[in-house]
Design an enzyme around this catalytic site. Structure first.
Site, PDB file in Angstrom:
ATOM      1  N   MET A 142      34.694  40.571  37.041  1.00  0.00           N
ATOM      2  CA  MET A 142      36.114  40.624  36.633  1.00  0.00           C
ATOM      3  C   MET A 142      36.210  40.974  35.267  1.00  0.00           C
ATOM      4  SD  MET A 142      38.843  40.176  38.377  1.00  0.00           S
ATOM      5  CE  MET A 142      38.699  39.263  39.523  1.00  0.00           C
ATOM      6  N   PHE A 155      30.733  33.066  39.671  1.00  0.00           N
ATOM      7  CA  PHE A 155      30.119  34.530  39.689  1.00  0.00           C
ATOM      8  C   PHE A 155      31.119  35.357  39.511  1.00  0.00           C
ATOM      9  CE2 PHE A 155      31.098  35.410  44.062  1.00  0.00           C
ATOM     10  CZ  PHE A 155      30.675  36.542  44.100  1.00  0.00           C
ATOM     11  N   LYS A 156      32.136  35.096  39.853  1.00  0.00           N
ATOM     12  CA  LYS A 156      33.307  36.307  39.847  1.00  0.00           C
ATOM     13  C   LYS A 156      33.488  36.870  38.183  1.00  0.00           C
ATOM     14  CE  LYS A 156      34.059  36.362  44.255  1.00  0.00           C
ATOM     15  NZ  LYS A 156      35.465  35.768  44.998  1.00  0.00           N
ATOM     16  N   ASP A 157      33.234  35.832  37.500  1.00  0.00           N
ATOM     17  CA  ASP A 157      33.543  36.417  35.812  1.00  0.00           C
ATOM     18  C   ASP A 157      32.575  37.549  35.505  1.00  0.00           C
ATOM     19  OD1 ASP A 157      35.364  33.987  35.238  1.00  0.00           O
ATOM     20  OD2 ASP A 157      33.647  32.900  35.050  1.00  0.00           O
ATOM     21  N   THR A 193      38.272  34.408  42.884  1.00  0.00           N
ATOM     22  CA  THR A 193      38.700  35.289  42.162  1.00  0.00           C
ATOM     23  C   THR A 193      39.916  35.202  41.404  1.00  0.00           C
ATOM     24  OG1 THR A 193      37.753  36.723  44.092  1.00  0.00           O
ATOM     25  CG2 THR A 193      39.624  37.597  42.757  1.00  0.00           C
TER      26      THR A 193
END
Length: 353
Positions: free
Chosen positions: A116, A111-113, A144
């Site tokens: 980010m 989900f960090k994509d 991350t």
């Protein structure tokens, strides 16, 4: 953008993004937060994720800093590699009371994509305007680092240094960083991290606390210390809310796996803007946050390794942003609590707070 510690001047969005930490060691927060009318929420309720992101992020970025056309282009570019344009929302039960929001359809399956990619593109945009360079240094417990490595790969104005606790993240996540094969991404496995990512967070905080070193090395970070990450994560809550409520004004509950507390903090910002949502804070056996909310105590505990290594965190630094919000943006409450944790290893909050 104000520091949660209140000991340095306010800055513009681009300055907050490029600095990461505030000069006084605090974390940036937008102040005041925009409040959304019912009419505005109604205008947003049928938008897809990308278009909704443009509206939400437009609340936090003045068009004199990033013109709307440029913001739209950067967001479109960021979401282009995703397998699905809109994150799927799938039912968990037959009566439609429980749902799961799938945020992992980006290039590194995390989900960090989502945040980010947007953050690093905005950084690159500002660096290009300033004809400048940055070294991004970040600590990762698994998700991350790969997301940052992918988003930063081959960007001419950015060097990316993901630090990870050696042997304490999954082999797949380590390989996502160490096999990326680009000159501007240098992953570093750090040994001797008894407290995993928390040890690395302290190293990064010390680096940023040295003003001369930070300036000489042109340091910044894309951990969720960076307000750009947290702001982009507010979009998840608006998107899920509009997809699931039958009429605006109903309350939706979100159960959020909480490590450094950045995703949760994004939700709290959405709630403070007027979205009628409430939260379940889900932790593993590293239950610092559970103790805060059930007992009113923030205490440094020893790290316990678990299968959910990405949230093996005992010092959830975004909690200070949350505290800032819940104490009516009073930096003295944040500073007093920080002093207690640093000097005694624990802080106690009064019953009302």
């Amino acid at each position: 953008y104000h520091s949660t510690r209140g000991r340095c001047p306010a800055v513009s969005f681009d300055q907050a993004l490029l600095q990461g930490f505030a000069a006084d060691g605090g974390l940036f927060m937008p102040h005041p937060l925009p409040r959304l009318s019912q009419d505005r929420l109604d205008q947003w309720k049928h938008l897809g994720y990308g278009d909704l992101a443009k509206e939400v992020m437009g609340c936090f970025i003045d068009s004199s800093i990033v013109p709307r056309r440029d913001l739209s282009r950067l967001l479109d570019q960021s979401f282009a590699p995703f397998a699905k344009a809109d994150p799927p929302i799938l039912p968990l039960d037959r009566d439609g009371q429980s749902w799961v929001l799938e945020l992992f359809h980006g290039p590194t399956l995390s989900f960090k994509d989502i945040a980010m990619g947007v953050l690093i593109r905005l950084m690159d945009y500002f660096l290009d305007q300033n004809n400048d360079q940055l070294s991004l240094i970040l600590a990762t417990t698994g998700d991350t680092g790969p997301a940052a490595a992918y988003a930063a790969a081959d960007r001419k104005r950015i060097n990316c240094w993901p630090l990870f606790p050696a042997g304490m993240i999954s082999p797949e996540q380590e390989l996502q960083m160490t096999t990326i094969g680009v000159e501007n991404v240098s992953p570093v496995g750090v040994r001797g991290c008894r407290n995993g990512g928390d040890d690395l967070d302290r190293v990064v905080a010390r680096l940023f606390g040295n003003a001369q070193l930070r300036k000489r090395l042109k340091l910044s970070s894309v951990n969720s210390i960076n307000i750009g990450r947290v702001l982009m994560q507010t979009v998840h809550y608006f998107y899920a809310y509009f997809r699931l409520v039958r009429r605006l004004g109903e309350t939706l509950y979100f159960s959020i796996p909480a490590g450094a507390f950045g995703n949760f903090c994004g939700g709290e910002i959405a709630r403070s803007m007027g979205l009628p949502i409430r939260f379940i804070c889900a932790t593993n056996k590293n239950n610092t946050l559970h103790r805060i909310f059930s007992e009113g105590i923030f205490e440094k505990m020893s790290l316990q390794r678990s299968l959910s290594s990405a949230i093996d965190i005992v010092v959830p630094y975004n909690f200070w942003r949350f505290l800032y919000l819940r104490s009516n943006a009073d930096p003295e409450i944040v500073n007093r609590s920080l002093r207690e944790v640093e000097q005694r290893g624990r802080a106690r909050f009064d019953d009302e707070l």
